[in-house]
Design an enzyme around this catalytic site. Structure first.
Site, PDB file in Angstrom:
ATOM      1  N   ILE A   1       0.819  -1.082  -0.032  1.00  0.00           N
ATOM      2  CA  ILE A   1       0.063  -0.127   0.063  1.00  0.00           C
ATOM      3  C   ILE A   1       0.864   1.219  -0.053  1.00  0.00           C
ATOM      4  O   ILE A   1       1.180   1.965   1.089  1.00  0.00           O
ATOM      5  CB  ILE A   1      -0.916  -0.043   1.125  1.00  0.00           C
ATOM      6  CG1 ILE A   1      -0.262  -0.377   2.582  1.00  0.00           C
ATOM      7  CG2 ILE A   1      -2.022  -1.094   1.061  1.00  0.00           C
ATOM      8  CD1 ILE A   1      -0.932   0.372   3.749  1.00  0.00           C
ATOM      9  N   PRO A   2       1.417   1.572  -1.302  1.00  0.00           N
ATOM     10  CA  PRO A   2       2.291   2.829  -1.164  1.00  0.00           C
ATOM     11  C   PRO A   2       1.210   4.214  -0.886  1.00  0.00           C
ATOM     12  O   PRO A   2       0.161   4.024  -1.271  1.00  0.00           O
ATOM     13  CB  PRO A   2       2.503   2.940  -2.645  1.00  0.00           C
ATOM     14  CG  PRO A   2       1.994   1.798  -3.502  1.00  0.00           C
ATOM     15  CD  PRO A   2       1.281   1.012  -2.507  1.00  0.00           C
ATOM     16  N   HIS A   3       1.840   5.112  -0.194  1.00  0.00           N
ATOM     17  CA  HIS A   3       1.123   6.248   0.346  1.00  0.00           C
ATOM     18  C   HIS A   3       2.373   7.260   0.552  1.00  0.00           C
ATOM     19  O   HIS A   3       3.325   7.021   0.829  1.00  0.00           O
ATOM     20  CB  HIS A   3       0.136   6.014   1.203  1.00  0.00           C
ATOM     21  CG  HIS A   3       0.788   5.273   2.663  1.00  0.00           C
ATOM     22  ND1 HIS A   3       1.249   4.008   2.730  1.00  0.00           N
ATOM     23  CD2 HIS A   3       1.248   5.869   3.837  1.00  0.00           C
ATOM     24  CE1 HIS A   3       1.546   3.754   3.843  1.00  0.00           C
ATOM     25  NE2 HIS A   3       1.841   4.925   4.509  1.00  0.00           N
ATOM     26  N   SER A   4       1.724   8.537   0.751  1.00  0.00           N
ATOM     27  CA  SER A   4       2.533   9.721   1.087  1.00  0.00           C
ATOM     28  C   SER A   4       1.787  10.849   1.932  1.00  0.00           C
ATOM     29  O   SER A   4       0.541  10.279   2.027  1.00  0.00           O
ATOM     30  CB  SER A   4       3.422  10.316  -0.131  1.00  0.00           C
ATOM     31  OG  SER A   4       4.314  11.142   0.376  1.00  0.00           O
TER      32      SER A   4
END
Lengths: 93, 144
Positions: free
Chosen positions: B62-65
């Site tokens: 779950i890539p996120h920023s």
């Protein structure tokens, strides 16, 4: 008791983990305070114990407080099995 | 209405590594209007700086920023990989689903994360997502 949940950036998975733990603790009659933190600021922080995904936990091996490592952050059973015993233990101290 | 937009879904993509997978998942966020391109680069930067912990469960990344890095609205994208890819996670590799997440405000992304967690945390749902043959089928499985 005050716990620190740790992830790489300190605002995503760590917050999710903290809320899961607080909800799980509440179900069992415990109140757990804490904060979500990124790896850099977590080091050396004063708390009852730390909890993090296994990747992050291995970076926290030098801490003086217990560090609980979670492999599957979506598995509420794993979180309960690993975290509840330490909450119960600390509540008795 | 489902939060899963058709533009944010790509099934059976072929990628050669984790960064390419994150890049594609970010492109989907941009197409769906959830984020600007800056957000994609912020996700890649996060992965390169702090490593593979975004693989939060077996097969799921779950890539996120941060919201201020280019998030426009709260949402997520779904990238299913044709061939599972190693992200470098000791226990949860290889990855077959990449769900990039955006949120606005202080807690938008966490609400999104929790919703995604509820859906993907169910092993059966994960399997159904892997088997779904198109967006219509997916939208019946992912009802958040």
């Amino acid at each position: 008791m005050y716990i620190l949940s740790v992830c790489g950036m300190g605002f995503g998975t760590s917050l999710m983990l903290l809320m899961d733990i607080q909800a799980m603790a509440k179900e069992h009659g415990y109140t757990v305070d804490g904060e979500a933190s990124d790896l850099g600021s977590a080091k050396g922080k004063n708390c009852s114990f730390m909890v993090a995904s296994s990747e992050i936990a291995s970076e926290l091996s030098g801490e003086s407080v217990p560090v609980i490592s979670i492999d599957n952050l979506l598995d509420k059973n794993e979180i309960k099995e690993k975290v509840l015993p330490i909450i119960e233990k600390l509540s008795k101290e | 209405m489902s939060l899963l937009r058709e533009e944010a879904v790509l099934l059976d993509a072929e990628v050669s590594d984790a960064v390419e997978a994150i890049l594609l998942s970010g492109d989907l966020l941009v197409k769906a209007g959830y984020a600007s391109e800056e957000y994609t680069y912020a996700m890649i930067e996060g992965f390169q700086n702090v490593g593979p912990y975004i693989v939060i469960a077996p097969g799921i990344a779950i890539p996120h920023s941060r919201p201020e890095r280019g998030a426009i609205a709260t949402g997520f994208s779904l990238l299913r990989l044709k061939k599972p890819i190693e992200f470098g996670h000791e226990k949860n590799d290889p990855v077959n689903l990449v769900c990039a997440i955006t949120g606005i405000g202080n807690n938008g992304h966490v609400e999104m994360l929790q919703k995604i967690a509820t859906v993907l945390g169910d092993q059966r749902t994960h399997e159904q997502i892997l088997k779904a043959s198109n967006y219509t089928e997916l939208s019946k499985i992912i009802t958040i």
